[in-house]
Scaffold this motif. Structure first.
Motif, short mmCIF file in Angstrom:
data_model
loop_
_atom_site.label_atom_id
_atom_site.label_comp_id
_atom_site.label_asym_id
_atom_site.label_seq_id
_atom_site.Cartn_x
_atom_site.Cartn_y
_atom_site.Cartn_z
N ALA A 93 0.88 -1.17 0.00
CA ALA A 93 0.00 0.00 0.00
C ALA A 93 0.91 1.22 0.00
N VAL A 94 0.71 2.09 -0.96
CA VAL A 94 1.63 3.22 -1.15
C VAL A 94 0.87 4.54 -1.18
N GLU A 95 1.32 5.46 -0.35
CA GLU A 95 0.83 6.84 -0.36
C GLU A 95 2.01 7.74 -0.74
N PRO A 96 1.78 9.02 -1.02
CA PRO A 96 2.88 9.87 -1.50
C PRO A 96 4.14 9.86 -0.63
N LEU A 97 3.97 9.81 0.69
CA LEU A 97 5.13 9.91 1.57
C LEU A 97 5.33 8.68 2.46
N GLN A 98 4.56 7.64 2.23
CA GLN A 98 4.67 6.45 3.07
C GLN A 98 4.25 5.22 2.28
N GLY A 99 4.90 4.09 2.56
CA GLY A 99 4.53 2.83 1.95
C GLY A 99 4.60 1.72 2.97
N VAL A 100 3.75 0.70 2.81
CA VAL A 100 3.72 -0.45 3.72
C VAL A 100 3.70 -1.73 2.90
N PHE A 136 -9.14 -13.83 -0.88
CA PHE A 136 -7.84 -13.75 -0.22
C PHE A 136 -7.11 -12.48 -0.64
N GLN A 137 -7.16 -12.16 -1.91
CA GLN A 137 -6.51 -10.95 -2.41
C GLN A 137 -7.10 -9.70 -1.75
N LYS A 138 -8.40 -9.71 -1.59
CA LYS A 138 -9.07 -8.55 -0.97
C LYS A 138 -8.62 -8.38 0.48
N ILE A 139 -8.50 -9.50 1.21
CA ILE A 139 -8.05 -9.43 2.61
C ILE A 139 -6.63 -8.87 2.67
N ALA A 140 -5.74 -9.39 1.81
CA ALA A 140 -4.35 -8.93 1.80
C ALA A 140 -4.26 -7.45 1.48
N ARG A 141 -5.01 -7.02 0.47
CA ARG A 141 -4.98 -5.61 0.05
C ARG A 141 -5.54 -4.72 1.16
N ASN A 142 -6.62 -5.14 1.79
CA ASN A 142 -7.23 -4.33 2.85
C ASN A 142 -6.32 -4.22 4.07
N ILE A 143 -5.63 -5.31 4.42
CA ILE A 143 -4.71 -5.27 5.56
C ILE A 143 -3.58 -4.28 5.29
N ALA A 144 -3.06 -4.27 4.07
CA ALA A 144 -2.01 -3.32 3.72
C ALA A 144 -2.53 -1.89 3.84
N GLU A 145 -3.76 -1.65 3.40
CA GLU A 145 -4.34 -0.31 3.50
C GLU A 145 -4.54 0.09 4.96
N VAL A 146 -4.98 -0.85 5.79
CA VAL A 146 -5.14 -0.58 7.23
C VAL A 146 -3.78 -0.19 7.82
N ALA A 147 -2.74 -0.92 7.43
CA ALA A 147 -1.40 -0.66 7.96
C ALA A 147 -0.89 0.72 7.56
N VAL A 148 -1.07 1.09 6.29
CA VAL A 148 -0.54 2.37 5.84
C VAL A 148 -1.31 3.54 6.44
N LYS A 149 -2.59 3.35 6.71
CA LYS A 149 -3.40 4.43 7.28
C LYS A 149 -3.22 4.54 8.79
N SER A 150 -2.99 3.41 9.45
CA SER A 150 -2.84 3.41 10.92
C SER A 150 -1.40 3.60 11.36
N ALA A 176 -6.38 -4.07 14.87
CA ALA A 176 -6.88 -2.83 14.25
C ALA A 176 -8.22 -3.06 13.56
N ALA A 177 -8.96 -1.97 13.40
CA ALA A 177 -10.27 -2.04 12.75
C ALA A 177 -10.12 -2.39 11.28
N TYR A 178 -10.97 -3.29 10.82
CA TYR A 178 -10.94 -3.76 9.43
C TYR A 178 -12.07 -3.07 8.65
N PRO A 179 -11.83 -2.70 7.40
CA PRO A 179 -12.88 -2.05 6.61
C PRO A 179 -14.17 -2.88 6.57
N GLY A 180 -15.27 -2.23 6.87
CA GLY A 180 -16.55 -2.93 6.86
C GLY A 180 -16.99 -3.47 8.20
N GLY A 181 -16.09 -3.40 9.22
CA GLY A 181 -16.46 -3.85 10.56
C GLY A 181 -15.56 -4.94 11.08
N GLY A 182 -15.49 -5.06 12.41
CA GLY A 182 -14.65 -6.06 13.04
C GLY A 182 -13.19 -5.67 13.02
#
Length: 309
Positions: free
Chosen positions: A65-72, A89-103, A114-120
C-alpha cells in the motif's frame, strides 16, 4: 456479569483450539455458558479457524500500500499457491495493507487488533477468511518506509493483481527535488532491490551478529597467518562483503547505469532533480522466506485418501 474464570477459559481453549482472548470474549458474550460459547466461536468462524492453525502456511501474497510519503508491505500467508489467486484472499491482503498504511501499525499483533474495513478487526477478517477459503491463513509481518519530503518507489515481482505478488519492494527517497525525476528513479532502485537482495542501505544497518559471523568465516579461512596480516585480510574481506550486500555500494543492475553503484546513481540524479537525494530506507519482502515448508508426497496423499496406501 457472569464470572469468567481462568479455568473456564482454559477448558474452552482445549475444546475449540481458539485463542485465549477469543475464548474470554466468547464466554463473556455467552454468560459463562460453555456450550453457548462454543457456538459463539463457531458462528464467528474462530473455532473452525483454530483447527487449521497448526498447518504450515508458507504460500500467499506480499501486498503493498503506497501513499505519496509512506509505503507499507505486508505478508499474508496461506497453505497453497492456489489461494493466492482467490479474490477473497486478495481482498483481505490488500485491505490489511491499507489498514497498515493508514494506521501506521507494522507490528503484526497490533495490526490484527486494528479495525478492518466494513467492521470487526483484522484478526476477525482473517478468521472469516479461514472459514470461507478453507485453509490456514496467517498475517506474518509488516514493514514501512516513509519520508518527510520526496517519493516512495514500489515494485512487485510476478504480480497476480495490482500491488500483490511474490516479491514486494518499497524504496524511500528523501528530497525536495522534482518528483517527476525522483519517481522513476525510485522505481528503478526498487527493481534493483528485488533482483540484488541487499541486506541494508549501508554497513551501519547490517546486524552486528551478521558482521561477526562474516569476520569469523574470514578468520577461519585464513587461519595460521600472523595476527597483523589476518587483521588486514579480515578488514579487506569485510569491505568486499559490504559492496556485495549494501544497497548504496552495489553495482546497479540497470544497463543505463553501467559500472555505477546505486550511491553514484543517486548522486548523479541530484542535478536533474535540483536538490540532494537521500535513500532513507527500503523494504524487500519475498514470500515465505525463512519459513520451513513441509514437503509432501502428493501421490501418496491421493493414494491414502482413496484407501490405496
Amino acid at each position: 456479569m457472569a464470572n469468567v474464570t481462568a479455568a473456564l477459559v482454559k477448558e474452552l481453549r482445549e475444546k475449540t483450539g481458539a485463542g485465549m482472548m477469543d475464548c474470554k470474549t466468547a464466554l463473556s458474550e455467552s454468560n459463562a455458558d460453555l456450550d453457548a460459547a462454543v457456538d459463539w466461536l463457531r458462528k464467528k468462524g474462530l473455532s473452525k479457524a483454530a483447527k487449521k492453525s497448526g498447518r504450515i502456511a508458507a504460500e500467499g501474497l506480499i501486498a503493498l500500500a503506497v501513499e505519496p510519503l509512506q509505503g507499507v508491505a505486508v505478508e499474508l500467508n496461506s497453505e497453497t499457491d492456489f489461494v493466492a489467486r482467490n479474490e477473497d484472499f486478495q481482498k483481505i491482503a490488500r485491505n490489511i495493507a491499507e489498514v497498515a498504511v493508514k494506521s501506521g501499525l507494522t507490528d503484526a499483533e497490533a495490526l490484527k487488533a486494528a479495525a478492518y474495513p466494513g467492521g470487526g478487526t483484522v484478526a476477525e477478517a482473517i478468521a472469516n477468511g479461514i472459514a470461507t477459503i478453507g485453509e490456514n491463513l496467517n498475517l506474518r509481518r509488516a514493514a514501512s518506509v516513509a519520508v518527510g519530503q520526496g517519493v516512495i518507489g514500489s515494485y512487485v515481482h510476478t504480480p497476480v493483481a495490482d500491488r500483490l505478488g511474490k516479491i514486494g519492494v518499497l524504496v524511500a527517497l528523501e528530497s525536495t527535488g522534482k518528483t517527476d525525476v525522483l519517481a522513476p528513479l525510485a522505481r528503478l532502485i526498487a527493481l534493483h532491490v528485488a533482483a540484488a537482495s541487499p541486506l541494508a542501505v549501508d554497513a551501519s544497518g547490517i546486524d552486528p551478529d551478521v558482521i561477526a559471523r562474516e569476520k569469523k568465516v574470514l578468520a577461519e579461512k585464513n587461519a595460521g597467518k600472523p595476527p597483523h596480516v589476518l587483521e588486514k585480510i579480515v578488514e579487506s574481506g569485510l569491505k568486499t562483503y559490504y559492496k556485495e550486500v549494501t544497497l548504496l555500494e552495489q553495482p546497479s543492475i540497470h544497463a543505463e547505469h553501467s559500472n555505477k553503484t546505486i550511491g553514484q546513481v543517486l548522486k548523479e540524479a541530484e542535478g536533474a532533480a535540483g536538490a540532494p537525494v537521500t535513500l532513507k530506507g527500503f523494504v524487500r519482502y519475498a514470500l515465505g522466506e525463512g519459513i520451513e515448508k513441509q514437503e509432501t508426497d502428493f501421490a501418496a496423499e491421493v493414494a491414502a485418501a482413496s484407501g490405496q496406501g
